[in-house]
Design a protein around this motif. Sequence first.
Motif, PDB file in Angstrom:
ATOM      1  N   ALA A  47      13.510 -47.115  93.376  1.00  0.00           N
ATOM      2  CA  ALA A  47      14.641 -46.684  92.553  1.00  0.00           C
ATOM      3  C   ALA A  47      14.424 -45.277  92.031  1.00  0.00           C
ATOM      4  O   ALA A  47      15.376 -44.524  91.824  1.00  0.00           O
ATOM      5  CB  ALA A  47      14.836 -47.659  91.394  1.00  0.00           C
ATOM      6  N   ASP A  48      13.171 -44.916  91.795  1.00  0.00           N
ATOM      7  CA  ASP A  48      12.839 -43.575  91.344  1.00  0.00           C
ATOM      8  C   ASP A  48      12.666 -42.679  92.573  1.00  0.00           C
ATOM      9  O   ASP A  48      11.817 -42.920  93.435  1.00  0.00           O
ATOM     10  CB  ASP A  48      11.554 -43.607  90.512  1.00  0.00           C
ATOM     11  CG  ASP A  48      11.260 -42.263  89.868  1.00  0.00           C
ATOM     12  OD1 ASP A  48      12.022 -41.310  90.109  1.00  0.00           O
ATOM     13  OD2 ASP A  48      10.257 -42.189  89.130  1.00  0.00           O
ATOM     14  N   ASN A  49      13.456 -41.641  92.643  1.00  0.00           N
ATOM     15  CA  ASN A  49      13.383 -40.747  93.794  1.00  0.00           C
ATOM     16  C   ASN A  49      12.077 -39.958  93.861  1.00  0.00           C
ATOM     17  O   ASN A  49      11.757 -39.354  94.878  1.00  0.00           O
ATOM     18  CB  ASN A  49      14.563 -39.757  93.774  1.00  0.00           C
ATOM     19  CG  ASN A  49      15.895 -40.464  93.949  1.00  0.00           C
ATOM     20  OD1 ASN A  49      15.967 -41.489  94.641  1.00  0.00           O
ATOM     21  ND2 ASN A  49      16.952 -39.908  93.356  1.00  0.00           N
ATOM     22  N   GLN A  50      11.341 -39.951  92.752  1.00  0.00           N
ATOM     23  CA  GLN A  50      10.087 -39.222  92.726  1.00  0.00           C
ATOM     24  C   GLN A  50       8.991 -39.951  93.514  1.00  0.00           C
ATOM     25  O   GLN A  50       7.977 -39.357  93.868  1.00  0.00           O
ATOM     26  CB  GLN A  50       9.625 -39.023  91.278  1.00  0.00           C
ATOM     27  CG  GLN A  50      10.620 -38.280  90.398  1.00  0.00           C
ATOM     28  CD  GLN A  50      10.841 -36.854  90.865  1.00  0.00           C
ATOM     29  OE1 GLN A  50       9.927 -36.221  91.391  1.00  0.00           O
ATOM     30  NE2 GLN A  50      12.057 -36.350  90.671  1.00  0.00           N
ATOM     31  N   LYS A  51       9.191 -41.240  93.741  1.00  0.00           N
ATOM     32  CA  LYS A  51       8.175 -42.027  94.442  1.00  0.00           C
ATOM     33  C   LYS A  51       8.449 -42.063  95.948  1.00  0.00           C
ATOM     34  O   LYS A  51       9.577 -41.879  96.382  1.00  0.00           O
ATOM     35  CB  LYS A  51       8.144 -43.449  93.868  1.00  0.00           C
ATOM     36  CG  LYS A  51       7.725 -43.505  92.404  1.00  0.00           C
ATOM     37  CD  LYS A  51       7.694 -44.942  91.905  1.00  0.00           C
ATOM     38  CE  LYS A  51       7.269 -45.009  90.443  1.00  0.00           C
ATOM     39  NZ  LYS A  51       7.242 -46.405  89.945  1.00  0.00           N
ATOM     40  N   LYS A  52       7.412 -42.327  96.708  1.00  0.00           N
ATOM     41  CA  LYS A  52       7.528 -42.363  98.162  1.00  0.00           C
ATOM     42  C   LYS A  52       7.970 -43.747  98.628  1.00  0.00           C
ATOM     43  O   LYS A  52       7.793 -44.740  97.933  1.00  0.00           O
ATOM     44  CB  LYS A  52       6.185 -42.016  98.811  1.00  0.00           C
ATOM     45  CG  LYS A  52       5.710 -40.594  98.541  1.00  0.00           C
ATOM     46  CD  LYS A  52       4.381 -40.330  99.248  1.00  0.00           C
ATOM     47  CE  LYS A  52       3.902 -38.911  99.013  1.00  0.00           C
ATOM     48  NZ  LYS A  52       2.612 -38.635  99.708  1.00  0.00           N
ATOM     49  N   GLU A  53       8.525 -43.772  99.816  1.00  0.00           N
ATOM     50  CA  GLU A  53       8.903 -45.042 100.420  1.00  0.00           C
ATOM     51  C   GLU A  53       7.654 -45.841 100.795  1.00  0.00           C
ATOM     52  O   GLU A  53       6.634 -45.273 101.162  1.00  0.00           O
ATOM     53  CB  GLU A  53       9.764 -44.798 101.663  1.00  0.00           C
ATOM     54  CG  GLU A  53      11.067 -44.062 101.381  1.00  0.00           C
ATOM     55  CD  GLU A  53      11.853 -43.792 102.661  1.00  0.00           C
ATOM     56  OE1 GLU A  53      11.270 -44.008 103.751  1.00  0.00           O
ATOM     57  OE2 GLU A  53      12.997 -43.346 102.571  1.00  0.00           O
ATOM     58  N   ALA A  98      10.650 -59.439  91.656  1.00  0.00           N
ATOM     59  CA  ALA A  98      10.139 -58.103  91.984  1.00  0.00           C
ATOM     60  C   ALA A  98      10.559 -57.647  93.371  1.00  0.00           C
ATOM     61  O   ALA A  98      10.405 -56.455  93.710  1.00  0.00           O
ATOM     62  CB  ALA A  98       8.615 -58.102  91.888  1.00  0.00           C
ATOM     63  N   ASP A  99      11.122 -58.545  94.178  1.00  0.00           N
ATOM     64  CA  ASP A  99      11.565 -58.156  95.527  1.00  0.00           C
ATOM     65  C   ASP A  99      12.904 -57.430  95.502  1.00  0.00           C
ATOM     66  O   ASP A  99      13.360 -56.940  96.547  1.00  0.00           O
ATOM     67  CB  ASP A  99      11.680 -59.393  96.417  1.00  0.00           C
ATOM     68  CG  ASP A  99      10.328 -60.066  96.645  1.00  0.00           C
ATOM     69  OD1 ASP A  99       9.294 -59.378  96.482  1.00  0.00           O
ATOM     70  OD2 ASP A  99      10.308 -61.277  96.967  1.00  0.00           O
ATOM     71  N   THR A 100      13.516 -57.369  94.326  1.00  0.00           N
ATOM     72  CA  THR A 100      14.805 -56.668  94.229  1.00  0.00           C
ATOM     73  C   THR A 100      14.621 -55.189  94.579  1.00  0.00           C
ATOM     74  O   THR A 100      13.688 -54.526  94.094  1.00  0.00           O
ATOM     75  CB  THR A 100      15.384 -56.806  92.807  1.00  0.00           C
ATOM     76  OG1 THR A 100      15.601 -58.194  92.539  1.00  0.00           O
ATOM     77  CG2 THR A 100      16.681 -56.054  92.658  1.00  0.00           C
ATOM     78  N   GLY A 101      15.507 -54.671  95.423  1.00  0.00           N
ATOM     79  CA  GLY A 101      15.429 -53.263  95.794  1.00  0.00           C
ATOM     80  C   GLY A 101      16.283 -52.954  97.018  1.00  0.00           C
ATOM     81  O   GLY A 101      17.054 -53.795  97.494  1.00  0.00           O
ATOM     82  N   ILE A 118      20.031 -51.823 103.234  1.00  0.00           N
ATOM     83  CA  ILE A 118      20.536 -53.094 102.704  1.00  0.00           C
ATOM     84  C   ILE A 118      20.039 -53.255 101.270  1.00  0.00           C
ATOM     85  O   ILE A 118      18.833 -53.053 100.991  1.00  0.00           O
ATOM     86  CB  ILE A 118      20.051 -54.277 103.562  1.00  0.00           C
ATOM     87  CG1 ILE A 118      20.578 -54.144 105.004  1.00  0.00           C
ATOM     88  CG2 ILE A 118      20.497 -55.600 102.960  1.00  0.00           C
ATOM     89  CD1 ILE A 118      20.048 -55.221 105.924  1.00  0.00           C
ATOM     90  N   GLN A 119      20.947 -53.627 100.367  1.00  0.00           N
ATOM     91  CA  GLN A 119      20.601 -53.839  98.967  1.00  0.00           C
ATOM     92  C   GLN A 119      20.348 -55.331  98.732  1.00  0.00           C
ATOM     93  O   GLN A 119      21.227 -56.164  98.971  1.00  0.00           O
ATOM     94  CB  GLN A 119      21.726 -53.347  98.052  1.00  0.00           C
ATOM     95  CG  GLN A 119      21.474 -53.549  96.565  1.00  0.00           C
ATOM     96  CD  GLN A 119      20.337 -52.684  96.052  1.00  0.00           C
ATOM     97  OE1 GLN A 119      20.200 -51.522  96.480  1.00  0.00           O
ATOM     98  NE2 GLN A 119      19.528 -53.234  95.162  1.00  0.00           N
ATOM     99  N   LEU A 120      19.154 -55.641  98.214  1.00  0.00           N
ATOM    100  CA  LEU A 120      18.771 -57.024  97.924  1.00  0.00           C
ATOM    101  C   LEU A 120      18.574 -57.195  96.424  1.00  0.00           C
ATOM    102  O   LEU A 120      17.835 -56.427  95.793  1.00  0.00           O
ATOM    103  CB  LEU A 120      17.491 -57.412  98.667  1.00  0.00           C
ATOM    104  CG  LEU A 120      16.899 -58.788  98.327  1.00  0.00           C
ATOM    105  CD1 LEU A 120      17.869 -59.900  98.710  1.00  0.00           C
ATOM    106  CD2 LEU A 120      15.544 -58.965  98.997  1.00  0.00           C
ATOM    107  N   THR A 121      19.230 -58.197  95.884  1.00  0.00           N
ATOM    108  CA  THR A 121      19.083 -58.526  94.453  1.00  0.00           C
ATOM    109  C   THR A 121      18.605 -59.970  94.344  1.00  0.00           C
ATOM    110  O   THR A 121      19.287 -60.893  94.811  1.00  0.00           O
ATOM    111  CB  THR A 121      20.411 -58.364  93.701  1.00  0.00           C
ATOM    112  OG1 THR A 121      20.875 -57.018  93.867  1.00  0.00           O
ATOM    113  CG2 THR A 121      20.234 -58.674  92.232  1.00  0.00           C
TER     114      THR A 121
END
Length: 351
Positions: A47-53, A98-101, A118-121
């Motif tokens: 969610a934070d663009n500062q972090k890497k995939e 915690a798998d939400t993302g 794909i968005q998973l909630t």
Amino acid sequence: TRSLTITSVDPSMFEKAQGEKVTLPCTFELSEEDEGPLDIEWVLIPADNQKKEKIIIMYAVDRVYNHYYAAMTGRMEFTTLDPRNGDASLVIQNLKAADTGTYQCKVKKAPGVQSRKIQLTVLVKPARTKCSIEGPQEIGKDVTLKCASQEGSPLLSYDWRRVSGTHELPATSMLNKDTGELLLRNASQEYSGTYNCVASNRVGTDECSVQLNVTPPVNTAGIIAGAIIGTLLGLSVLTFIVFCCCKKHREKKYEKEVHHDIREDVPPPKSRSSTARSYIGSNRSSLGSMSPSNMEGYTKTPYSQVPSEDFERAPGQNPTFAPSKVAAPNLSRMGAVPVMIPAQSKDGSIV
């Protein structure tokens, strides 16, 4: 010119409950121009663009690599054993919150490259829901029934229902579905019964129950008066006990002091004979100092006042007085007044 394409048309957003499993679709088609090695990657976009995939799973050189993301180790896999057939879909089991993302499927076969997000909630069902009552359960009072779930993803909604009696909520009730509070104004005995609360969100429900018993007001004045009277009686009894203990202690202390005084402080009693002798001696001294002027008022009573029991002796035991051997001084030469000294006869009278 035709190249590699993603053919999945399934929804790009999924909502699942915790503990369930989900299949993230990713199908593709290759073209004749795609001659390079096939590479498939599933990555988690933070969610934070500062972090890497973070790479979750990968297929390269005819081999699956699934040890990159420890949080999902053992819970994820490709839907087919050979993704080269055009199906790179991912299955995740035993979902956790915690798998939400956001998940992205990347398919590479040079020169073609395609991807799909794909968005998973992952939602948590309501759990550990508790019901409670706030306020006095008395006629004419306002009573609030409360309902709250300790677990559960938002948005949670609460609903109350009556499971006894008319199965309908009282006409004066006010329900707040967001907070789970049911206000019953001006309660009456007809409001008594069992009430049930249902907490729900998009993935599940949970419920709890509470028993309401509306009774007449308690006579608080009588209770207070009884408590005061009981307290006073208790203090009176306590005071009486303390008084008795103090009194008994003083009596014991007094007895010990008296016993100690008798044993140590009291002198032995004098004999009667010594008392009589001292009494006669004192009278003799007073007689010897008498002058003719004061002899007129003298009587024989002083000797009669001596206790008879002290003088009850045998005739032979009466003391005799020897005449004084000391010569009397010449009073005429000294200029002194002559003094008459009384003498005692044989019968005990004074001459």
